[in-house]
Structure formats: structure tokens, C-alpha cells
Scaffold this active site. Structure first.
Site, PDB file in Angstrom:
ATOM      1  N   ASP A 282       4.014   3.123   3.425  1.00  0.00           N
ATOM      2  CA  ASP A 282       3.364   1.877   3.819  1.00  0.00           C
ATOM      3  C   ASP A 282       2.617   1.299   2.624  1.00  0.00           C
ATOM      4  O   ASP A 282       1.941   2.018   1.879  1.00  0.00           O
ATOM      5  CB  ASP A 282       2.387   2.139   4.958  1.00  0.00           C
ATOM      6  CG  ASP A 282       1.637   0.873   5.327  1.00  0.00           C
ATOM      7  OD1 ASP A 282       2.285  -0.049   5.858  1.00  0.00           O
ATOM      8  OD2 ASP A 282       0.425   0.794   5.052  1.00  0.00           O
ATOM      9  N   ALA A 283       2.741  -0.003   2.442  1.00  0.00           N
ATOM     10  CA  ALA A 283       2.152  -0.633   1.261  1.00  0.00           C
ATOM     11  C   ALA A 283       0.632  -0.546   1.279  1.00  0.00           C
ATOM     12  O   ALA A 283      -0.009  -0.288   0.245  1.00  0.00           O
ATOM     13  CB  ALA A 283       2.601  -2.100   1.178  1.00  0.00           C
ATOM     14  N   GLY A 284       0.037  -0.765   2.452  1.00  0.00           N
ATOM     15  CA  GLY A 284      -1.418  -0.712   2.541  1.00  0.00           C
ATOM     16  C   GLY A 284      -1.950   0.696   2.306  1.00  0.00           C
ATOM     17  O   GLY A 284      -2.998   0.887   1.685  1.00  0.00           O
TER      18      GLY A 284
ATOM     19  N   HIS B 197       1.918  -8.228   0.375  1.00  0.00           N
ATOM     20  CA  HIS B 197       0.777  -7.328   0.207  1.00  0.00           C
ATOM     21  C   HIS B 197       0.251  -7.354  -1.220  1.00  0.00           C
ATOM     22  O   HIS B 197      -0.971  -7.409  -1.442  1.00  0.00           O
ATOM     23  CB  HIS B 197       1.167  -5.903   0.606  1.00  0.00           C
ATOM     24  CG  HIS B 197       0.010  -4.943   0.563  1.00  0.00           C
ATOM     25  ND1 HIS B 197      -1.028  -5.001   1.457  1.00  0.00           N
ATOM     26  CD2 HIS B 197      -0.290  -3.928  -0.296  1.00  0.00           C
ATOM     27  CE1 HIS B 197      -1.913  -4.040   1.163  1.00  0.00           C
ATOM     28  NE2 HIS B 197      -1.476  -3.377   0.110  1.00  0.00           N
ATOM     29  N   GLY B 198       1.156  -7.336  -2.188  1.00  0.00           N
ATOM     30  CA  GLY B 198       0.729  -7.344  -3.589  1.00  0.00           C
ATOM     31  C   GLY B 198      -0.024  -8.613  -3.932  1.00  0.00           C
ATOM     32  O   GLY B 198      -1.093  -8.582  -4.549  1.00  0.00           O
TER      33      GLY B 198
ATOM     34  N   HIS C  27      23.686 -38.765  -4.342  1.00  0.00           N
ATOM     35  CA  HIS C  27      24.979 -38.207  -3.972  1.00  0.00           C
ATOM     36  C   HIS C  27      25.357 -37.088  -4.915  1.00  0.00           C
ATOM     37  O   HIS C  27      26.524 -36.824  -5.155  1.00  0.00           O
ATOM     38  CB  HIS C  27      26.078 -39.261  -4.032  1.00  0.00           C
ATOM     39  CG  HIS C  27      25.790 -40.435  -3.175  1.00  0.00           C
ATOM     40  ND1 HIS C  27      25.122 -41.526  -3.642  1.00  0.00           N
ATOM     41  CD2 HIS C  27      26.068 -40.663  -1.879  1.00  0.00           C
ATOM     42  CE1 HIS C  27      25.017 -42.406  -2.652  1.00  0.00           C
ATOM     43  NE2 HIS C  27      25.563 -41.918  -1.580  1.00  0.00           N
TER      44      HIS C  27
END
Lengths: 581, 581
Positions: free
Chosen positions: B557-559, B402-403, B217
Site C-alpha cells: 500500500d502506498a500510504g 499519492h506521490g 479540419h
């Protein structure tokens, strides 16, 4: 956020190993994922599902009889590699080919596609199928570009049940396509998830706002709106899905649908049920029959706060597949055994009690009832004013709900008292009604004890006599005795008893010395305030819900404090109505 | 926090109504809670469980065949009132008496006790039983004062299964007492829950710390420590429980135990599995056999972050009761149907492929392999340096991983390349090994595409010839073609193709014009950087995981960005090893 991990790079592998350790009855591990513990029946098409980790029960939790034959499990939010998928598929293959199923994400499409190519080259017939249920991820005209979210489940299940029924691969694929064409999802999100070891969430939604059209990998939504009520959220979800009916479904009315209200992670079950309450109403109003609805966590995104609604518009065949039994680690369907003959239908006859007869009362007692009702009014106002503070005090040693519970109880008691008074009840009945309402609505220890207090005072006042200082005092003394008996606490245990006893004793002494009601009450209330303050120096009673003795030194007991506040406030009512000082 | 509600005061009632709407096959509503849809079989003792709302699946989700016959459901974190309990009990009564079961909290003890008194007065035989499994809430000498937490489940289940087996009330109570005496729980928490409509959590734990000995609780723990690893958390939980064995269990070794690893709300399934992975090891090391373990959310506290471990030390009778089938909304046990004859045991023979033979290579190619391995080393370092930034860029329009994915892939590729090189591999094999490792470990789209790139370049280089500028360029051109074919993206779609095409084209033009490898690469890398920056002005390719077109304008764009960074960094290696400028 995700807090429990070892090396973040090992998270997905360790999670899979722990999952397998807990579910050996259903699954066995193979390189790249899991397959059914008992294998695929010979000659049956194998449905192999998969995707990244972080979506449990998707995907490994859905492997078992009636559902998938295997799951390829990638790293966190990352597709399994083609090699992993291939290994799982070969382990799952029962000689009749493999259908690889996944949500429509670029990484999954690539890897499952490569795996199918390799399997085919190796002589295992393999096809792929990508689920595309999320209507927020692309317009209807480009529905093949849509993502797969919680609609994965009904589409996987339809295909798996078709495979279980012995259909060949081509027909299993046709079933998957049909189920997918009839499945639509729409979601909203309130906060992003944080991956194991990451310092920040994948995305954030401002406090009090929601992202519309969530993804299950933390992709931000396509729009942002103010945080809605649960009902309004249900309306948005249902309206969005009714607004885009699949081919073959001209209108909702008269249709049957599998319904999934899916929690993304930290929107919890009770919240989902509150939303579903309205979803069920809206579907019924639209003429849609919900068939074996699922309300829970089926395709998650770690501890992301969000919810999605999925409808699969059923025809006879899809309904058979949706309702077919399944037995997997996280999804089980099909009764164990029907209960034997039930006892005679058992809702108790409540009529005699709920028939609401107000006992007769004298004019004198009715006049006193006005004071009693006014006192309840003042009590409710006092509790409302102090509810937050009472909660904070209670949180030091208890569970922090004292303010909320007292507010629920006092408000209900106020309403019940006023109603009874307006209907001509005497003082005793007014207090009894207030007592029952308080105990019934407040719950918790304080609810029971306040119900007891009001009931005892009501007993002393009755519905006949004009109350005197002596009868009031006798009622309070009786209340004090009852609270000690029921609650088991003594003076010095740091509970409301520490205040109730000196209050009752002072009231009795003053009354015996000839003081009138309000004057005696005034002095007793002062004694109560002093006693409540003194509880700050005490250690609380050991055990049950308050094991945090040492933390509460220096803070008064919440129940003692609220009692003192209430008796002080009630004095104002007594003064006003009796003219005493 | 709890976000989805309407009027907070109506939350518990609406949640119950929604729960009932979703689970009509199992339960029907009565005043104060629910009972089994099919009623209690005549002559069977009815087990009625209950407590506050906010703990789902406790308590309503545990009503059904093999488990409870009814549940009295209170307000949020508040005991149901005696009146509610009484109504549910009368509806559940099958004529053989009622056992009222709950966790040992003061409010529940009061209200269930009052209900039992009233039921008895009305001629329904009723007894109470309070579960006391939480060892952190009172010392062993005062175990009757302990709270009930996730141990509620095995104790409820043992008593219910005993009732289902037809035992009379006295024996059902004896079973409950025996199960409770053999059940111990211990928990930890990382954050408190926020009640519907409340502005603040019931308690907070400082970031990076944990409370030891949680309540369900929101009661704060009895101690505070630094946030542990998952393994260390498992060790604390197991050690605490092995440290206090119940009477009749002299030592863990050779014992069998029901095991529950319970999530409180926002510690999610994958985390629980990572913890269970170690719990299972520790129990095995201690000689304890885990019998039908449960890892999931069984007694929750809204979205509180915490986890508890429960052990019920089984004897033959308790094991029979624990493994007995059950079919409730939230807890189902018992197979639907055993799968028919499985296909021949199906783990594929991987030996031929995993036997790790390095193909022969010429000294020239081995020398080139040194450059290739150095390039992979530089790629991994570059990705590591930029991983966070790549994740942030990707989060604008994609899922932000992506990283992380690139880092997993590049690191695995580096290791694989170094290993292959040290074992005498040629340049082609080094790149092939790196390609497979990247695709296998990275997952995601970028993993597949980088695997393809490295593989294509490896094909061009082979293990025989000394690579020339022309072979490198041919490899890159081939990689570019493969990426376009597999990924389906064209120039202008805001993907890595926007960078890969000008890079490959520039490399081809410069090489054809007679430039040496490093010089051609330098100019191609410059073209790549320019092209990557230009992706900021583009809208991304529609569909799949990137529906957030408008948000990404102004962000590259990351790629595309990572590819440009990598080819620029690789130039340093080429310069170093060839002496070119």
C-alpha cells in the site's frame, strides 16, 4: 495530455482564477472556492458542493440559480481541505444551514466531515451527503461504499432545487438521499488522463481495448474487454444499469428517468451522440421514457477518453426537481422565451422530386448506359484502391480528407448508376443519377466538382443517341468549362483543372483527327498523367483551406492525381466494351 | 482519437440522429439537417448555418431561439450538398428569405452557392455569407480568402439576433458583414484529430511542439514552435489579435470586445481557464473590456488538441446583438430568474484567525522545535525523492496521486514548520503549523491523516516541556488512535494503519523498557518497514476509491510504504540532534 499550464503546482489556483474571470455574472471568489455572485437568498438552505479540480464543470461550473450555492475547489484530483470547505460554507450560508455534498471518496469524506464538525462548533448548522452512484465500484450489498461519478449532477440538482423551493435542511437531506438511492451510473474508458506537468498518464488502456467500470480520477477499471462498436458500448451501459434497479422500481417499463450520457474529456460530442442514438433506442425498447436527457461533458477527468451513463429513476417529485430551471456557468436549463407563432409547418413537399421516374431511353442509349455504369464501377474501385494514398497526399497541403470524400462519392455514384441502369435508364440519366449521388454524399469541393463533371458528360450523351467519340469529347470539354467556372481555378493553380484541361484538349484534338473513342481517351489519359505529375512542381492556389503553400512543393495535388488515375482506369472499360485498342 | 462508432460511413448520420433524440425540445430533423422545433416565426428572416460534421456544437448545436433557424449538416469535415442545404432552407424559411451562413471553405462556398441559386430559382429569396475570421489563413490584404473558425459563432449570432429583431434580409446581411469585419481569430494546436475509422491522425505535431495558425479540419499550421507555457500561449494569442485591428478600431484602449477562448476538443476546461486567466489580464492591460466572454468548446475538431482566441470588436449595436438571449442545445444565454434578496454579504471575517500570533514557548521547547523543523525538512526531502515511485505504487489499486499529494503536503509542512521555528515557536506549535499546512495543501485522504498525525504529536509535545521519549511515544500513540478513528481502517485493511500500529506499539514498548528516543524510534522504524512490506500480501479495504482489490496483490500500500519511509528517515534527525545511536 494536459499541455497548457505554468507552474503545475499553481494549476488549480490559476484555473479557478480564470474560471472566475470568465463567469463573474454567476460566481464570486471566496477563500477556498466560489459562491453565487448574488449570494444565497436569506432563509434558504445553502448547498455547497465540492471536490478536486480536474472535473469541470464539476464543481465550480455548477454554482448558480437552481443549482449549488457554493463550491469548494481542491487541488487537482484532491479534496479541498476542511478549512477551505468551511470558508466557502460560511460565505454561502443564508442562515438556514448548509448541506455539504460531494462524491464518496475517502479524502472528501474526511475533509467535508471535519468541516461540518467545525461549522457546527461555530454555530452554523452543517450536514454532509456523499453521492454513491457508480455501480462498478462496489457490489449492490455495499452500495454505501460506492464512488460518486456523473450521478453527482442529478443528486446535487435535486437537493439544490429542493433548497431553492424553501425546504428546511432536514428535508433537503431527505431529497438528496432519495435522489441518490434512485441514481445509478456505469462507465467505460479507453485511455487515462495526464495531470499537469506529469510525464505519464495515470493509467493506460491497451490500444483497441477498453476498461470497464472507470473512475473519474484515473482509477483503472474492474475489467478489460475489446473496444466495442458504439452500439455495443451503448448496450453494455444500458444493460448494466437495467440490471440493478433501485428499491421502488420493480421494472423499467412505464418508468421515466433522467438520462445523462457523460463524456470524460476526449470522447467527443459526435461520438457521444452516436452512442446516445442507440441508448435512446434501447431505453425506448425497455419502455423507459428519457426525461430532458443530457449528452455532454458534465463530470470530466481532464482529457481522459471514456463515457458513462447515468439514470435517475424519477417519481413525480424528482421529475419536478430535475426539470426545474437552472442558470450556472456550465449548466443552464429553462427557455429564454418561447418563439412566437411559427410560419406554417415548413417541411418542403419533396414528393414531386423524390418520385423516382426513369426517363425513357432508346436501346442504343441503354447499351451505352452499360458502359457508363461499368465506368462508374471502375471509378469506385480505383478510388477505393487509392483512397489512403490520396488522403496522405492531400494532408500535405490540405485537410487530408480527399481520399475519404472521393470514396464516399464514388461509391454512392456507383450504386446510383447501377440502380438506374438496371431500371432501364439511358446513358445520360445514368450519369446524372451518379452525379447527384456523388455530390450529395461526398461533400467537399471535390464532391461538387465531380458532380459537375458527370452531369456535363451526361448532358452531352443524353438518353437517345448512341454516343460517339465527338459527343464524349464535347461532354468532357463542357465539364472542363463548368469546373473552371464554378471552382474559379486556372491552369497552374495546382488543382484538378491542371489535369482536366489537357485531358479535355487532347481528347478534342484526337477526336477531331478521327480517332475512335477508346484510342482518343488513351492519349488523353496519358496527357492527364503527365499533367498530374507536373503539379508537384507548383505552388497551390492561395487562400481558403490551403494556406500551406510551401509545404506542398514536391507533392502533386490530390485532386489532380485522382482525376488522372480515374481517366486512366476508365480507359479499360472503353476498350473492353468497344473492341478498340 | 475517435473510438466510438459503428460503420464509419454512417457516423455523421448516426451522430445527427442521436443529437436530435437528445434535443427534441430545440430541434426537429429535416432532410439534410435540423430546424428549430418551433419553426421560424412568420415574416422573420431565417438564418441557416452549416458545414461538415465533427465541429459540434457547430453547427446543429447552435439552432434555437436567438441563434440559427436551421443547420445543414454535412458528412465528417465535408460540406453538406446543395440539395441538403436547399431542403433545410426551405424548411426554415419563414417567408422573409433565408441567409445561408458558413465558414469560408471552398466546398461550403460551392455548395451553399449552388443551393442559393436553386432556392432563388424556386422563388425563395436566399443569400450567402461566408465567415472569414482566421487571420492565419491569409494576409490582411486578402482577408476575403480567410477561413472561418470560432468566429463563426459571434457572426452567426449577430445576424441571427438581427433576424430575431425583425430586420429584413438586406439588413441582416449588412449586420453579418459588419460583425465579420470586426471579428478576428487566431489559434494554436498540439495534436491532430483522427476521423472515425481512420488509422492515423490527420496531422501530427511533434511532442513538445505546437503548430501556430491551426485550421479546424486538421490542416497543419503555418509555423511550428516549442510548446509554450499557458501564459506564453495567452500572450501569443492576444498579441496576434491586437496586432491586426479592424477598420474603425484605431486602438484597443477603451474598446469593448466579445471574447471567445475556444477549445478544439482535448484541451480541457481547466487548461482553458488557466490560459484565460492570462488573456483576461492582458486584455485589461490593453484597456479592452471583455463583454460576456465564452471559455469552452464552441467550434471543435473532434479530439484535436488546440485552442483559439476570437475577438469581436463591439460597437453599441453589435454589443446588443452579442448579449441578446439565446436558447439552443449547446449555447444558452439569458438568466432564468434573478435570485431573490441575498443574505447579508457573507464572506466570513477571517481576521481573528489569520492574525498570525506565535504562542509563547520555553527555550527547551524552542530547542526541540529545531529538531521538529529538521524532521519536517527530512520528511519533505524523503517524499520528494520517492514521489514518483509512490505514485506508481498507488496507481496499481488507487488513483495514482499519492506521490503528488504527499509532496504538496510535505513541502507545505516543511515551509510552515521552518517559518514557525524561525519566529520562535515551540515544538508543539511548529508541528501544529506543519499539520495545518499539510492538510490544507495536500488534500486527499493522506493529507487529512498526516495533518492528524502531526497535530497529535504536537499536542503531546506542547510548547513548554523538553520532549522525552515518553512524550514522543504518547504523541505517536495518540496519532495512531486518531487515524484509526477518522479513517475507519483496521490492521489488515492494507492502509497506513498496518504500519502505524506496529510503529506506535514498538515505540511504546521500547520506551517503557527505558530506551532513549532515537533508539526506540530506530526499532519502531524497523517494525514499520517490515509491516509496510507485508501489506503487499493483503487485499485492500473494499469500497470508495479502491475497488481494484485483485490488482494490488503483490504491491504494498502506498500510504503504508510512505509512512515507513518517513519514520526511517526521521530517525536520522533524531540521531543527529541527540547523539544517541
Amino acid at each position: 495530455m494536459t499541455r497548457l499550464f505554468n507552474d503545475p503546482a499553481a494549476f488549480a489556483d490559476e484555473a479557478l482564477a480564470g474560471f472566475v474571470a470568465a463567469h463573474r455574472r454567476w460566481v464570486r471568489p471566496v477563500t477556498g472556492g466560489v459562491v453565487r455572485a448574488g449570494g444565497t437568498p436569506a432563509g434558504q438552505v445553502a448547498v455547497v458542493i465540492g471536490g478536486g479540480s480536474g472535473h469541470y464543470p464539476a464543481f465550480s461550473g455548477l454554482v448558480g440559480a437552481g443549482l449549488a450555492h457554493g463550491a469548494a475547489v481542491g487541488n487537482v484530483f484532491a479534496s479541498p481541505s476542511a478549512q477551505q470547505i468551511r470558508t466557502v460554507a460560511k460565505a454561502a450560508d443564508g442562515g438556514a444551514g448548509v448541506l455539504l455534498m460531494f462524491g464518496n471518496y475517502a479524502g472528501d469524506v474526511l475533509h467535508f466531515g471535519q468541516a461540518a464538525d467545525r461549522l457546527t462548533a461555530e454555530g452554523v448548522r452543517a450536514e454532509t451527503f456523499a453521492v454513491t452512484d457508480d455501480i462498478s465500484s462496489a457490489p449492490a450489498a455495499e452500495h454505501t461504499k460506492r464512488r460518486g461519478i456523473a450521478g453527482d449532477l442529478p443528486v446535487f440538482k435535486a437537493a439544490s432545487a429542493a433548497a431553492e423551493a424553501g425546504l428546511p435542511l432536514d428535508e433537503v437531506i431527505a431529497v438528496a438521499a432519495h435522489a441518490n438511492a434512485r441514481t445509478r451510473s456505469f462507465g467505460i474508458a479507453f485511455s487515462g488522463c495526464t495531470l499537469p506537468g506529469a510525464g505519464q498518464p495515470l493509467f493506460t488502456v491497451p490500444e483497441g481495448r477498453m476498461a470497464v467500470g472507470l473512475g473519474i480520477h484515473g482509477e483503472p477499471g474492474i475489467g478489460e474487454e475489446a473496444l466495442p462498436s458504439a452500439d455495443r458500448a451503448a448496450e453494455l451501459l444500458v444493460a448494466s444499469l437495467l440490471n440493478e434497479l433501485p428499491d421502488g422500481v420493480d421494472a423499467p417499463r412505464g418508468r421515466r428517468a433522467a438520462v445523462i450520457l457523460n463524456g470524460l474529456g476526449s470522447v467527443k460530442y459526435e461520438e457521444l451522440f452516436v452512442v446516445y442514438h442507440r441508448v435512446a433506442q434501447l431505453l425506448e425498447e425497455a419502455g423507459v421514457t428519457a426525461v430532458e436527457p443530457e449528452v455532454g461533458e458534465l463530470v470530466t477527468s481532464f482529457d481522459m477518453a471514456g463515457v458513462s451513463l447515468t439514470l435517475t429513476w424519477l417519481d413525480e417529485r424528482l421529475e419536478t426537481l430535475w426539470t426545474a430551471p437552472a442558470d450556472t456557468p456550465a449548466y443552464r436549463k429553462g427557455a429564454v422565451a418561447a418563439p412566437t407563432e411559427p410560419a406554417a409547418a415548413a417541411e418542403p413537399a419533396e414528393g414531386a422530386e423524390t418520385e423516382d421516374v426513369i426517363p425513357d431511353a432508346t436501346p442504343a442509349s441503354r447499351q451505352a448506359a452499360e458502359t457508363a455504369a461499368a465506368a462508374l464501377r471502375v471509378i469506385a474501385a480505383t478510388v477505393e484502391e487509392h483512397a489512403d494514398a490520396l488522403g496522405r497526399i492531400d494532408a500535405v497541403a490540405g485537410d487530408g480528407d480527399h481520399g475519404i470524400g472521393m470514396l464516399r462519392g464514388a461509391t454512392a455514384a456507383d450504386t446510383a448508376a447501377r440502380t438506374a441502369h438496371e431500371r432501364g435508364a439511358g446513358a445520360g440519366t445514368v450519369l446524372h443519377r451518379a452525379a447527384d449521388a456523388w455530390a450529395d454524399r461526398a461533400g467537399g469541393t471535390s464532391g461538387a466538382l465531380w458532380g459537375t463533371i458527370l452531369h456535363a458528360v451526361g448532358d452531352a450523351l443524353g438518353d437517345t443517341e448512341r454516343p460517339t467519340a465527338a459527343t464524349v469529347s464535347a461532354g468532357v470539354t463542357r465539364a472542363c468549362d463548368e469546373v473552371r467556372r464554378i471552382g474559379g481555378a486556372q491552369v497552374g493553380d495546382k488543382t484538378m483543372v491542371d489535369v482536366l484541361v489537357p485531358f479535355a484538349d487532347t481528347l478534342a484534338v484526337e477526336t477531331a483527327a478521327g480517332a475512335r473513342t477508346a484510342a482518343a481517351w488513351d492519349r488523353a489519359a496519358t496527357a492527364a498523367t503527365t499533367a498530374a505529375a507536373a503539379t508537384a512542381d507548383l505552388l497551390p492556389q492561395m487562400g481558403r483551406a490551403r494556406p500551406h503553400a510551401e509545404k506542398s512543393l514536391g507533392t502533386p495535388d490530390a485532386g489532380a492525381h485522382s482525376l488522372a488515375l480515374i481517366v486512366r482506369a476508365v480507359h479499360g472499360v472503353l476498350t473492353d466494351t468497344t473492341g478498340e485498342n
